[in-house]
Design an enzyme around this catalytic site. Structure first.
Site, PDB file in Angstrom:
ATOM      1  N   SER A  29       8.171  47.592 -93.579  1.00  0.00           N
ATOM      2  CA  SER A  29       8.761  46.419 -94.213  1.00  0.00           C
ATOM      3  C   SER A  29       8.371  45.177 -93.564  1.00  0.00           C
ATOM      4  O   SER A  29       8.381  45.100 -92.373  1.00  0.00           O
ATOM      5  CB  SER A  29      10.117  46.745 -94.201  1.00  0.00           C
ATOM      6  OG  SER A  29      10.822  45.259 -94.992  1.00  0.00           O
TER       7      SER A  29
ATOM      8  N   ASN B  77       7.503  36.521 -84.879  1.00  0.00           N
ATOM      9  CA  ASN B  77       7.488  36.071 -86.099  1.00  0.00           C
ATOM     10  C   ASN B  77       9.239  35.598 -86.255  1.00  0.00           C
ATOM     11  O   ASN B  77      10.125  35.911 -85.652  1.00  0.00           O
ATOM     12  CB  ASN B  77       7.228  36.881 -87.166  1.00  0.00           C
ATOM     13  CG  ASN B  77       8.250  37.710 -87.685  1.00  0.00           C
ATOM     14  OD1 ASN B  77       9.331  37.372 -88.518  1.00  0.00           O
ATOM     15  ND2 ASN B  77       8.480  39.031 -87.285  1.00  0.00           N
TER      16      ASN B  77
ATOM     17  N   CYS C  39      17.168  42.604 -88.157  1.00  0.00           N
ATOM     18  CA  CYS C  39      16.435  41.385 -87.997  1.00  0.00           C
ATOM     19  C   CYS C  39      16.965  40.513 -87.171  1.00  0.00           C
ATOM     20  O   CYS C  39      18.101  40.048 -87.117  1.00  0.00           O
ATOM     21  CB  CYS C  39      16.659  41.020 -89.504  1.00  0.00           C
ATOM     22  SG  CYS C  39      15.631  39.253 -89.703  1.00  0.00           S
TER      23      CYS C  39
ATOM     24  N   ILE D  39      10.915  51.110 -84.054  1.00  0.00           N
ATOM     25  CA  ILE D  39      11.995  50.037 -83.758  1.00  0.00           C
ATOM     26  C   ILE D  39      11.780  48.842 -84.740  1.00  0.00           C
ATOM     27  O   ILE D  39      10.647  48.755 -85.199  1.00  0.00           O
ATOM     28  CB  ILE D  39      11.853  49.614 -82.238  1.00  0.00           C
ATOM     29  CG1 ILE D  39      10.557  49.069 -82.092  1.00  0.00           C
ATOM     30  CG2 ILE D  39      12.607  50.662 -81.162  1.00  0.00           C
ATOM     31  CD1 ILE D  39      10.257  48.579 -80.605  1.00  0.00           C
TER      32      ILE D  39
ATOM     33  N   GLY E 155       3.451  44.341 -83.034  1.00  0.00           N
ATOM     34  CA  GLY E 155       1.968  44.261 -82.559  1.00  0.00           C
ATOM     35  C   GLY E 155       1.918  45.220 -81.362  1.00  0.00           C
ATOM     36  O   GLY E 155       2.834  45.698 -80.745  1.00  0.00           O
TER      37      GLY E 155
ATOM     38  N   GLY F  60       6.306  50.530 -84.279  1.00  0.00           N
ATOM     39  CA  GLY F  60       6.275  49.400 -83.435  1.00  0.00           C
ATOM     40  C   GLY F  60       4.926  49.513 -82.623  1.00  0.00           C
ATOM     41  O   GLY F  60       4.641  50.517 -81.795  1.00  0.00           O
ATOM     42  N   GLY F  61       3.874  48.621 -83.072  1.00  0.00           N
ATOM     43  CA  GLY F  61       2.520  48.481 -82.471  1.00  0.00           C
ATOM     44  C   GLY F  61       1.684  49.530 -82.667  1.00  0.00           C
ATOM     45  O   GLY F  61       0.450  49.503 -82.232  1.00  0.00           O
TER      46      GLY F  61
ATOM     47  N   THR G  21       2.305  45.540 -88.106  1.00  0.00           N
ATOM     48  CA  THR G  21       1.494  44.260 -87.854  1.00  0.00           C
ATOM     49  C   THR G  21      -0.058  44.701 -88.193  1.00  0.00           C
ATOM     50  O   THR G  21      -0.717  43.717 -88.376  1.00  0.00           O
ATOM     51  CB  THR G  21       1.803  43.873 -86.472  1.00  0.00           C
ATOM     52  OG1 THR G  21       3.268  43.267 -86.371  1.00  0.00           O
ATOM     53  CG2 THR G  21       0.993  42.481 -86.141  1.00  0.00           C
TER      54      THR G  21
END
Lengths: 252, 304
Positions: B20, B68, B132, B193, B219, B245-246, B268
């Protein structure tokens, strides 16, 4: 918008810290002035994101960008040599609208904004554009890359070449009330803002091409937002732009 | 080989999703990649009313990462149904809608509205954003309180028959606490995460780059942190864990699966190269074939 398996053709310094790169463009989708592309500079994770660059020229399967070496990604780009592959996505974004009436297009470039302005100047050569190109000092002016045969005024902040002052100072001294201008500007934000203020005072239409840090560059992430007067108050530079009517922008 | 994943009543054909916030509502990437190739598309968060998002600048690159502060900029649930859902309905990949709100009632409002307007059953589940870091209400504030996590999960389970995936924040001392709370509330899965709270200061201006001060870090920089959290979560709950996550490579995704994840999301990396998600899926399949793993459960048998 496509993945382009580009290859570097040429990559040369055109002014202090400024480079012009040409590369193959094996795609049917022809880029137009104002549009941009993104490049993944390396396969490593630093620099991570793709970097956006405006097209500075396009002819017969060869695209060009003019860029300033100012960080990790552009340093990697500046080291690229002939035949190296280039991971490109493009063309992206909207275009400079071609003037429809008899007004004279006045194209104003500052700093790294020269690329898309040069491309547009070539594109609307038949409209007899006036080109105004500014830089802080002579060494930062890529005079050799300027389109030939188009009336051009140079300006430097320190007076080392051409007009002594900013590009907007050139506009103010050149403009007379009989002139029927359409302004197109690309460059640093203070220059764009001054250009917008000039345009508002003289009631001249002005189009500005904006720069903003981008995440996805295809409209998905909402990262490259700028403040605008309409809608919810933000527009995406990558999708609604990069070219905007200067009156749509909330200048700060 | 069958790497499908069952979450609640829905079977996802493969373990790969796009996260998302990194893939818009799908149409943005339509011209670049074959959307049929990805397993599940997790939409940008949808809130009851349209949101303009946070002040600019909203993003800045960090060492192998991206910070971000978008602020859930989105078209709102009515705009989503009118402008985005018709396109999503044409896709052959699964669609999970990420949902956010200021309070539990807003989350319920979105789920109820979308359920009512999803006439052709395009939406295969809801991922509930309680993590968020860039909004004042809802989001992280809710996700760090296990009592609220459990209550919200229960409320949404009562609202819809579709799978509920609670998206957890890493910004807690112990991620297994909210994970257990989500399970207790009846969640069909948890995804973890979301981004880690981070900050960058411009030393020449002597102020934070993001107007809000902090943002969310994603990232490859966060990958080992995410992996450890997925590992711990998978040992704390019995419902499926979706790892993200990354992820930049298939090897990262396989690590999540070996650590106990039943599915993964690429986030990302979609910005870095929109082809990466499909490459990651191919890589997972190749690894399974080489290592003679025939189901996702087989991945879970190696690491205690």
């Amino acid at each position: 918008m496509k993945f382009i398996d580009a290859r570097v053709i040429d990559n040369v310094s055109v002014a202090e810290e400024y480079y012009e790169m040409s590369f193959s463009w094996p795609s049917e989708e022809t880029p137009l002035p104002g549009q941009f592309l993104t490049i993944r500079a390396s396969d490593r994770t630093t620099p991570l994101l793709r970097r956006p660059f405006a097209f500075s020229r396009f002819d017969d399967g060869v695209a060009r960008i003019i860029y300033q070496k100012r960080g990790d990604a552009t340093a990697i780009l500046a080291a690229k040599t002939r035949d190296e592959p280039l991971n490109v996505v493009g063309p992206l974004g909207n275009i400079f609208p071609v003037p429809r009436d008899s007004g004279r297009p006045v194209l104003v470039a500052g700093g790294v904004g020269i690329g898309p302005i040069f491309f547009f100047a070539e594109h609307i050569r038949a409209h007899n554009p006036l080109l105004v190109v500014g830089a802080r000092t002579r060494g930062l002016l890529p005079a050799e890359s300027c389109p030939h045969g188009i009336e051009t005024v140079y300006a430097t902040d320190d007076g080392s070449f051409g007009f002594h002052g900013t590009v907007v100072d050139v506009l103010k001294t050149t403009y007379s009330t009989d002139d029927n201008w359409i302004l197109y500007l690309c460059g640093p934000e203070p220059m764009l803002k001054a250009g917008h203020e000039f345009a508002t005072e003289r009631r001249v239409p002005a189009w500005v091409s904006l720069e903003q840090t981008m995440g996805c560059a295809v409209g998905a992430c909402m990262g490259c937002a700028v403040r605008v007067t309409g809608g919810l108050g933000y527009a995406r530079v990558c999708t609604e732009g990069p070219v905007f009517d200067s009156r749509e922008i909330v200048w700060t | 080989m069958d790497l499908s994943v069952k979450i609640g009543s829905t079977t996802f054909t493969n373990p790969l999703g796009v996260a998302s916030g990194t893939f818009g509502y799908g149409s943005e990437y339509e011209k670049l990649i074959d959307l049929a190739e990805i397993g599940t598309l997790y939409t940008k968060a949808v809130t009851p009313r349209p949101r303009p998002g946070n002040s600019i600048p909203r993003i800045i690159e960090t060492a192998s990462g991206l910070l971000n502060s978008i602020g859930l900029a989105n078209v709102g649930m009515v705009g989503f149904v009118e402008q985005k859902l018709p396109f999503l309905a044409t896709l052959s990949c699964s669609v999970v809608v990420n949902v956010a709100g200021d309070d539990p009632d807003e989350y319920r409002e979105v789920v109820e509205y979308l359920d009512r307007h999803d006439t052709v059953n395009t939406i295969k589940g809801y991922e509930v954003n309680i993590s968020c870091p860039n909004v004042k209400c809802g989001g992280l504030a809710l996700g760090t309180d296990p009592r609220q996590v459990e209550q919200l999960t229960r409320l949404l389970k009562k609202t819809t028959d579709k799978p509920i995936i609670m998206k957890l924040t890493p910004n807690v001392t112990d991620i297994t606490v909210p994970a257990r709370a989500a399970e207790a509330g009846g969640a069909d899965a948890v995804s973890c995460i979301n981004t880690l709270v981070g900050m960058v200061i411009d030393t020449s201006l002597k102020k934070t780059v993001l107007p809000a001060g902090t943002g969310g870090l994603s990232g490859p920089a966060v990958f080992p942190v995410a992996l450890a959290m997925v590992y711990r979560t998978a040992r704390a709950v019995t419902i499926p864990v979706i790892g993200l996550g990354g992820i930049m490579t298939a090897d990262h995704a396989v690590q999540f699966l070996l650590a106990g994840a039943s599915a993964v999301q690429v986030g990302t990396a979609n910005f870095v190269d929109p082809n990466i998600a499909v490459d990651v899926l191919r890589g997972i399949e190749k690894y399974a074939e080489t290592e003679r793993l025939t189901t996702i459960q087989d991945f879970h048998t190696f690491i205690e």
